[in-house]
Every structure is written in C-alpha cells, then in structure tokens.
Design an enzyme around this catalytic site. Sequence first.
Site, PDB file in Angstrom:
ATOM      1  N   ASP A   1       0.524  -1.452  -0.267  1.00  0.00           N
ATOM      2  CA  ASP A   1       0.107   0.061  -0.394  1.00  0.00           C
ATOM      3  C   ASP A   1       0.496   1.167   0.310  1.00  0.00           C
ATOM      4  O   ASP A   1       1.881   1.022   0.166  1.00  0.00           O
ATOM      5  CB  ASP A   1      -0.926  -0.471   1.023  1.00  0.00           C
TER       6      ASP A   1
ATOM      7  N   ASP B   1       0.095   5.273   1.364  1.00  0.00           N
ATOM      8  CA  ASP B   1      -0.387   6.304   1.803  1.00  0.00           C
ATOM      9  C   ASP B   1      -0.491   5.313   3.341  1.00  0.00           C
ATOM     10  O   ASP B   1      -1.067   4.428   3.700  1.00  0.00           O
ATOM     11  CB  ASP B   1      -1.141   6.780   2.259  1.00  0.00           C
TER      12      ASP B   1
ATOM     13  N   GLY C   1     -10.320   6.071  -0.707  1.00  0.00           N
ATOM     14  CA  GLY C   1     -10.582   6.896  -2.094  1.00  0.00           C
ATOM     15  C   GLY C   1     -10.740   8.179  -1.594  1.00  0.00           C
ATOM     16  O   GLY C   1     -11.866   8.602  -0.647  1.00  0.00           O
TER      17      GLY C   1
ATOM     18  N   LYS D   1     -11.707  10.911  -3.777  1.00  0.00           N
ATOM     19  CA  LYS D   1     -13.028  11.241  -4.718  1.00  0.00           C
ATOM     20  C   LYS D   1     -14.525  11.031  -3.086  1.00  0.00           C
ATOM     21  O   LYS D   1     -15.107  11.680  -3.366  1.00  0.00           O
ATOM     22  CB  LYS D   1     -12.951  11.163  -5.295  1.00  0.00           C
TER      23      LYS D   1
ATOM     24  N   ASN E   1      -4.834   8.446  -5.861  1.00  0.00           N
ATOM     25  CA  ASN E   1      -4.552   9.080  -7.265  1.00  0.00           C
ATOM     26  C   ASN E   1      -2.500   8.087  -7.616  1.00  0.00           C
ATOM     27  O   ASN E   1      -2.118   8.950  -7.205  1.00  0.00           O
ATOM     28  CB  ASN E   1      -4.544  10.680  -6.741  1.00  0.00           C
ATOM     29  N   GLU E   2      -3.202   8.503  -8.719  1.00  0.00           N
ATOM     30  CA  GLU E   2      -1.957   7.513  -9.630  1.00  0.00           C
ATOM     31  C   GLU E   2      -0.897   8.616 -10.001  1.00  0.00           C
ATOM     32  O   GLU E   2       0.089   8.374  -9.297  1.00  0.00           O
ATOM     33  CB  GLU E   2      -2.240   7.572 -10.553  1.00  0.00           C
TER      34      GLU E   2
ATOM     35  N   ASP F   1      -1.600  -1.109   6.037  1.00  0.00           N
ATOM     36  CA  ASP F   1      -1.275  -0.582   7.118  1.00  0.00           C
ATOM     37  C   ASP F   1      -2.781  -0.365   8.141  1.00  0.00           C
ATOM     38  O   ASP F   1      -3.134   0.127   9.305  1.00  0.00           O
ATOM     39  CB  ASP F   1      -0.564   0.812   7.423  1.00  0.00           C
TER      40      ASP F   1
END
Length: 320
Positions: free
Chosen positions: A83, A85, A126, A128, A202-203, A259
Amino acid sequence: MASPGLLPKALISSPVPSARASLTPFRSQSQLEASSKTRNSISKFLPSLPFLSITNRSKATRRKFSSVIRASSAPLPAALLFDCDGVLVDTEKDGHRISFNDTFAEMELGVTWDVELYGELLKIGGGKERMTAYFNKTAWPAKAPKTDEERKKFIASLHKRKTELFMALIEKRLLPLRPGVQRIIDEALSKDVKVAVCSTSNEKAVSAIVSNLLGPERAEKITIFAGDVVPRKKPDPAIYLLAASTLGVDPSSCVVVEDSAIGLAAAKAAGMKCIVTKSGYTAEEDFVNADAVFDCIGDPPEIRFDLGFCTDLLQKQYVS
C-alpha cells in the site's frame, strides 16, 4: 569341533579382552588429563557450530535447525505488494489531510477536516469517495452544484487540486519514507522478486512518492496500480487481483504490506498473505486476520522483518 567342556579351564575362566581395549594404546596420567581438557573445550565450542552434526542435540534443537533449512530452501514470494499511504510514507495526517484543507480553503468552502475527523474518514477508501460521503452526510457547500452529474465533476476538480498540493509537499521531501521501506524493496529487487504499489490514492500522487522518495532507478522497476484503475476500491480485492494478473503471478504467492483494516481485508479477500505495519491513524484498528503485525518494517539495528520472513510466511502463519 571341540565342545566347550573340553576347553582348558584357564581359557574359559579368563575374560576375553574387548576389541576397544586391545586397540587402545597406553597413555600416561598426564596425557589422559590433557585429553580430558581438550574434550571439555570442544564440547563448549560445539553449540556455536550449526554446520556440525546435530545427531546428539536435543529434539527441540534439531527441529529448529530443520526449520531454518526448510525456510532457506523455500521459494521466494513471487511479488511484494505495498500500500502507499501509511506504508511507504505516513502521509495521512500531515500530507493528505493538509492538502484537502488547503483545497477547501482556496475554494472558500468553509470546510476543515481536523485530525480526529480525518481518522474517521479514512475508513472510506479513495479521496473522491471520501469527500462525497462527507458532503452527503453533512451538507454540500453552497458553492457546490445541485445535480449528481455536476457534483461528480465538482468533486473531481477538488481532488485534482488537492493532488497538486500534495505532490508539491512530496517534491519538497517534507515527508520521509517509513523505516525499512527502502531496505526491503532493495532486497526484493536484488532477488528478482516483483515489487508493486497498490493504492486507492491518485496515480500521480503515488508516482510522485515512489519517484521522489525511492529514486528514479527504483521507480522504473516498481509497478504502480492506483486511483481509478479499478472500479471498486479497498476493502474490495480488485486492485490486488489486478496486480497479480498484470504481473503474471498467483495471488497465493504474493505478500502484501498494509497499514489499515480495509487494506488488510482487500489483501485477504484476494487470497494473499498480509503483513500489517501500523501507522499513526491505524494503530488501534482490528488486525486479527493479519498474518503478522508490526509497528514498522524497520532498519538496522531494529529490523522487524525482511524478505526471508516473507518467504517463511508463505509456508505458515505467524501469530503476533
């Protein structure tokens, strides 16, 4: 053949010397004492030599050596999936949250996400989706459009600006890699284990973290699956299944480092082993289904786990 009864009495009553006794040369008392000291020294030294015969060791010790041998000969993970973040970088509190708030301030929306509130919002995968859920629950800002279609565009524009602000933070290197991340990635790449980052972020933001903090040479060897690359985000396993399919590996041969509880759920639903490294926001979450739980990956002298641990993890489940 003569019967025993006809043998001379002296031969019958005299004990027959053993083969060992007959082959043992005469040694003086001083030689015997020196030999005894030598044996004692060797016996003290033997336990530190694992390559010597273990036939006389305890059963527990033999099992220990057998376990080490099995682990060293076991196949490496086909892929190590991270992952982003909270795993690569502890970005949430002082990275993404700040960038969301700066975006809200620029747009004069009158919205601020404090540390506690943002921790609750992180249960939604996500950015958004996070904003949409928050506005649906509280109230949409006065400046927001009224129709669902226009609101989707509004959210997308907010998220785009938030990503730009976040990337500026990353480029300034104000947020460091978590301990052990670079070490274990280097270990995996050096042994041809595939490495990927699988994130709901976001990529562009994920790519910025990988290239700026891990360097361009490593970034070229790391595959990124992020953002809207899948229609359903964590805890849905879609992103991990996509990673396995794209990398051409079996999900059961992958080890995931997560995490959060939603990330753990996604990894396990994909049929993968999952190690949790707790982050600032997730320390109190329920990780009962994790294969192992640590506070970080760790660097010397405080390494928590390495690629060898991941290899052994494919063979059995650790309970932390």
